[in-house]
Design a protein around this motif. Structure first.
Motif, mmCIF file in Angstrom:
data_model
loop_
_atom_site.group_PDB
_atom_site.id
_atom_site.type_symbol
_atom_site.label_atom_id
_atom_site.label_comp_id
_atom_site.label_asym_id
_atom_site.label_seq_id
_atom_site.Cartn_x
_atom_site.Cartn_y
_atom_site.Cartn_z
ATOM 1 N N ASP A 1 0.911 -1.385 0.047
ATOM 2 C CA ASP A 1 -0.060 0.040 -0.038
ATOM 3 C C ASP A 1 0.703 1.397 0.023
ATOM 4 O O ASP A 1 1.745 1.321 0.916
ATOM 5 N N PRO B 1 -3.717 0.669 5.894
ATOM 6 C CA PRO B 1 -4.464 1.634 5.315
ATOM 7 C C PRO B 1 -5.890 1.773 5.790
ATOM 8 O O PRO B 1 -6.358 3.053 5.873
ATOM 9 N N SER C 1 0.459 3.723 3.152
ATOM 10 C CA SER C 1 1.167 2.925 4.163
ATOM 11 C C SER C 1 2.806 3.076 4.225
ATOM 12 O O SER C 1 3.426 3.408 5.273
#
Ligand code: ATP
Ligand code: MG
Length: 443
Positions: free
Chosen positions: A359, A409, A362
């Motif tokens: 992600d 996330p 992140s």
């Protein structure tokens, strides 16, 4: 530090040779690796803790006015023949012969060497008092090396030696050491109880050991349970104040606790009400001695006193088991998931767990937190491995990092990350923008 660039050889299995918790956890957390019985290599994580303990020990010694030097590990046998201990020390001493047939030994302790240094250079009472110390590896060929670094053959010790003009002055040095040791253990997060002790092969007439209560300890101790509630909050003791130091020693050492060698049931039972009498196992993390002129006389460490007379100096020695302390701290602070380092010796203060390496947000926020904490000298460990989040948590818990920041996330959608306290297990949500300020307040 990024975990992908670190060397952390953690083990999944509990090693069969380890009997006690601290040994198991040190092996599992990749802190040490045995080279041969009782002799260990210190892996990066273990070394970090060892050096943090060392730093605290040095700071407290210097604060008490003691001067650091560094003596070698190898010593000439001749000095020990002079003191009479070459034969007395027995099989625990590792004896070595060099290519010129000279007898040497790997030092188990340094009374002889330091006395020789002193007597070569100090001739007058005007240069006293003097206390010198070092932190150096020792070798004792222990009959039964065991429990990992707790009873090694090669181990790191802080050993210090005081030189004073007479017994009164030497007793003040002794008391000052006792107080400075209490301060040292307190900074390490430990409650180490001072107890009257036997002097053993160091010799002399007055000694205290410092013991940390733990089921796995090798000594048996008898103590007044009230000593556990004592607050050794002694940050502001004035070391030059002879009476203040004496008062602390009197108040805190007698008759509260005795080791098995010095336990006199009659005295203890008379002075401590029955409901407060405790018995426990304990780990010896230090010992101090006053032994007068035991070494100075045979080795010729004399100075001129204020009346111009030659007198032997009065000495004492003091030891802290620096490498044993790593194990002792783990014995005191762990749970079934792993180690729980006190903040003062934690190898990393904060761990960052990025839950989804794929992600981008992140990763971005984890990187940002990592660099901010690094710049603020908060020594973070960033788990940037492409691993399941569960296994990342397991690693952080095993190696005992006091604070964990979890970045993922789901939280980031709300603008928060999670902060978890390893000691209490409690988590709270915190906004991503004031992490450094908050962490600074917590530590
Ligand atoms: P012990 O009774 O545990 O054998 P000692 O009384 O012989 O220790 P000292 O000479 O007082 O040890 O040494 C100072 C400190 O060094 C001890 O209090 C202990 O913390 C540490 N130490 C001693 N021996 C070992 C060892 N074999 N391995 C690790 N640390 C040790
Ligand atoms: Mg001892």
């Amino acid at each position: 530090m990024r975990l992908t660039r670190y060397f952390l050889p953690v083990l999944r299995e509990v090693p069969a040779e380890a009997q006690i918790t601290s040994h198991k956890l040190m092996l599992r957390a990749g802190m040490i690796k045995q080279a041969v019985s009782g002799i260990y290599s210190w892996m990066p994580l273990g070394l970090k803790v060892l050096q943090k303990i060392e730093r605290i020990v040095v700071e407290e010694q210097e604060r008490a006015g003691h001067l650091p030097l560094l003596m070698p590990t190898i010593q000439p046998a001749s000095l020990w023949q002079m003191s009479g201990r070459y034969d007395d020390y027995g099989e625990e001493m590792l004896r070595i012969r060099d290519r010129h047939n000279r007898d040497l030994l790997y030092g188990p302790t340094n009374e002889e060497l330091i006395t020789e240094i002193f007597s070569s250079h100090v001739k007058s009472y005007r240069d006293l008092p003097l206390t010198l110390f070092h932190i150096q590896w020792k070798f004792r060929d222990e009959m039964r090396p065991r429990f990992g670094v707790m009873r090694g053959r090669e181990f790191l010790m802080k050993d210090g030696y005081n030189f004073d003009i007479d017994m009164d002055a030497a007793i003040h040095s002794y008391n000052r050491h006792l107080v400075s040791y209490l301060k040292t253990y307190e900074r390490l997060g430990l409650k180490a109880i001072p107890m009257r002790a036997d002097t053993g092969p160091i010799g002399g007439n007055y000694s205290h050991e410092f013991l940390v209560l733990a089921d796995t300890g090798e000594s048996e101790v008898f103590f007044d349970k009230r000593i556990l509630d004592f607050n050794f909050g002694i940050a502001n003791v004035d070391f030059d104040d002879i009476d203040e130091c004496q008062k602390i020693v009197d108040e805190w050492t007698a008759p509260y606790a005795r080791t098995d060698e010095t336990h006199d049931p009659e005295i203890f039972d008379r002075d401590v009400p029955e409901e407060f009498q405790g018995v426990s196992r304990a780990i010896e993390v230090g010992q101090i001695f006053y032994f007068g002129t035991k070494y100075s006389e045979p080795m010729g460490a004399y100075v001129t006193n204020s009346e111009g007379k030659q007198v032997p100096v009065h000495m004492g020695s003091h030891g802290i088991g620096v490498s044993r302390l790593v194990g002792a701290i783990i014995e005191a602070f762990h749970d079934d998931k792993g180690i729980k380092w006190p903040i003062s010796v934690a190898p990393f203060k904060v761990g960052i767990v990025n839950t989804v390496m794929g992600d981008s947000e992140s990763c971005e926020i984890s990187e940002k937190i990592y660099s901010e904490l690094t710049n603020a000298n908060l020594d973070p460990l960033y788990d940037d491995r492409d691993e399941r989040v569960g296994s990342k948590f397991t690693t952080m818990e095993l190696i005992g990092i006091p604070w964990r920041i979890t970045v993922g996330p789901r939280g980031l959608k709300k603008g928060i990350v999670e902060l978890t306290d390893r000691h209490t297990g409690e988590s709270r949500e915190i906004p991503t923008d004031n992490i450094v300020t908050l962490i600074k307040e917590l530590i």
